[in-house]
Design an enzyme around this catalytic site. Structure first.
Site, PDB file in Angstrom:
ATOM      1  N   GLY A   8     -14.392 -12.121  -8.297  1.00 37.96           N
ATOM      2  CA  GLY A   8     -15.666 -12.845  -8.337  1.00 37.96           C
ATOM      3  C   GLY A   8     -15.903 -13.378  -9.740  1.00 37.96           C
ATOM      4  CG  LEU A  10     -15.101 -19.356 -11.172  1.00 35.21           C
ATOM      5  CD1 LEU A  10     -14.548 -20.310 -10.132  1.00 35.21           C
ATOM      6  CD2 LEU A  10     -15.545 -20.134 -12.406  1.00 35.21           C
ATOM      7  N   GLY A  11     -18.583 -15.959 -10.662  1.00 35.58           N
ATOM      8  CA  GLY A  11     -19.961 -15.685 -10.249  1.00 35.58           C
ATOM      9  C   GLY A  11     -20.899 -15.490 -11.426  1.00 35.58           C
ATOM     10  CG  ASP A  34     -14.272 -17.039  -8.085  1.00 33.65           C
ATOM     11  OD1 ASP A  34     -15.158 -16.312  -8.551  1.00 33.65           O
ATOM     12  OD2 ASP A  34     -14.477 -17.877  -7.176  1.00 33.65           O
ATOM     13  CB  ILE A  35     -13.033 -17.598  -3.238  1.00 34.03           C
ATOM     14  CG1 ILE A  35     -12.599 -18.109  -1.873  1.00 34.03           C
ATOM     15  CG2 ILE A  35     -14.393 -18.146  -3.571  1.00 34.03           C
ATOM     16  CD1 ILE A  35     -12.226 -17.008  -0.956  1.00 34.03           C
ATOM     17  CE1 TYR A 139     -25.573  -8.316  -2.201  1.00 37.82           C
ATOM     18  CE2 TYR A 139     -27.821  -7.574  -2.545  1.00 37.82           C
ATOM     19  CZ  TYR A 139     -26.594  -7.906  -3.051  1.00 37.82           C
ATOM     20  OH  TYR A 139     -26.364  -7.835  -4.408  1.00 37.82           O
ATOM     21  CE  LYS A 143     -23.920  -5.381  -3.535  1.00 36.11           C
ATOM     22  NZ  LYS A 143     -22.642  -5.537  -4.268  1.00 36.11           N
TER      23      LYS A 143
HETATM   24  N1  SER Z   1     -30.015 -10.298  -7.117  1.00 33.59           N
HETATM   25  C1  SER Z   1     -29.612  -9.883  -5.808  1.00 33.59           C
HETATM   26  C2  SER Z   1     -30.219 -10.749  -4.762  1.00 33.59           C
HETATM   27  O1  SER Z   1     -31.349 -11.162  -4.932  1.00 33.59           O
HETATM   28  C3  SER Z   1     -30.006  -8.466  -5.553  1.00 33.59           C
HETATM   29  O2  SER Z   1     -28.961  -7.627  -5.882  1.00 33.59           O
HETATM   30  O3  SER Z   1     -29.591 -11.001  -3.787  1.00 33.59           O
END
Ligand code: SER
Length: 316
Positions: A8, A10-11, A34-35, A139, A143
């Site tokens: 990741g 480039l994130g 990165d992808i 998400y 996590k």
């Molecule tokens: N910053 C993230 C989001 O808002 C939370 O980990 O998706």
């Protein structure tokens, strides 16, 4: 000598972390995966590929003799809601690949968790390390799963898994994406481009936040900490400042008094409402001496300068 793989790359976090890792370990010892391809200006070792591709990861680790992985590739909260299957595959499948490699090749792993592990049953203020985890987003589910998986690999196979529950992170090296907390970066693009911004959260939505320099520094502090100092093998509570959109606007108006804001909350409000306002990160402060250096005022100045520079470069 350590050899570092950053996924990741480039994130939002990767693009800033890479620079600091290159300074510390040398450009030839940091591999950016990165992808998407790196821009032609990138100086260093880069590979294009998907973290769901086990063979590719294994080849990179063998070829470059990798000793540590900063595994950042992930979909964010609002983006994951648009494609929950992909969020699961990338966020959980990618981590499983990395953990399997770490087990087989004895690698140290950093992986970011998030305040998104918390949900409506978590206390809103000063959330302790051990709390209630009932996320409302896919998400957040990925996590929580990742935290459990990391801790399992630590106990079962001795993998040196280290993690932080990132708050909203605000930096300017990469374009902001579709995270819920990222209104706090988008607002600066509105400020620089047209002195106005339409905010998708209500003015009084308080969320935990951090300037990117602090997040990068904290990440490297955790990875460098002696193994005996690491008492948390799920993910550390990790925090700096908490503010609302209205408080951010107040601070921005010190720079630009005629800045206009319109509030139009959308679905992301529900996500934000399920997250805590403030976090108790005293274990990180005790274990490896975490301390932030950016407050809201300092962060606003840094973000304004960073976005101004980005926008000026785009226009060239
Ligand atoms: N910053 C993230 C989001 O808002 C939370 O980990 O998706």
């Amino acid at each position: 000598m350590e050899r570092i793989l950053v996924t990741g790359a480039l994130g939002l976090v990767g693009s800033e972390l890479i620079i600091e890792l290159q300074k510390k370990y040398g450009k030839e010892n940091v591999i950016a995966l990165d992808i998407s391809p790196q821009p032609p200006t990138f100086e260093g070792v880069s590979v294009v590929g998907n973290v769901c591709d086990w063979e590719l990861l294994k080849t990179i680790v063998d070829r470059y003799q990798v000793s540590q992985i900063y595994h950042l590739a992930s979909l964010l909260s609002a983006g994951s809601e648009k494609n929950p299957d992909r969020a699961w595959n990338v966020n959980v499948g990618g981590l499983k690949n990395v953990l399997d490699l770490a087990r087989d090749k004895n690698l140290r792993v950093f992986w970011p968790s998030s305040i998104a592990v918390f949900g409506n049953t978590t206390p809103k203020k000063d959330v302790p390390q051990h709390s209630s985890f009932e996320p409302v987003t896919i998400y957040g589910v990925t996590k929580v799963t990742g935290e459990m998986l990391g801790q399992y690999y630590y106990h079962r196979y001795g993998v040196d898994f280290r993690s932080l529950r990132f708050p909203g992170l605000n930096g300017t090296k990469a374009k902001p994406g579709d995270g819920t907390t990222e209104y706090a970066i988008h607002i600066f693009y509105g400020l620089v481009r047209e002195k106005r911004y339409t905010c998708f959260l209500k003015p009084d939505t308080r969320l935990p936040m951090m300037y990117m320099d602090d997040a990068v520094r904290g990440t490297m502090m955790l990875m460098d900490a002696p193994v005996e100092n690491i008492s948390v093998r799920t993910s550390y509570n990790f925090s700096a400042v908490s503010f609302t959109p209205a408080e951010l606007v107040q601070e921005i108006r010190k720079i630009s008094p005629d800045f206009e804001i319109i509030y139009q909350p959308d679905k992301r409000q529900l996500i934000a409402d399920s997250w805590p306002e403030t976090i108790d990160d005293s274990i990180a402060r005790n274990d490896w001496h975490w301390k932030e250096s950016y407050d809201l005022e300092k962060m606003v100045v840094a973000l304004y300068e960073g976005v101004k520079e980005r926008v000026a470069n785009e226009q060239k």
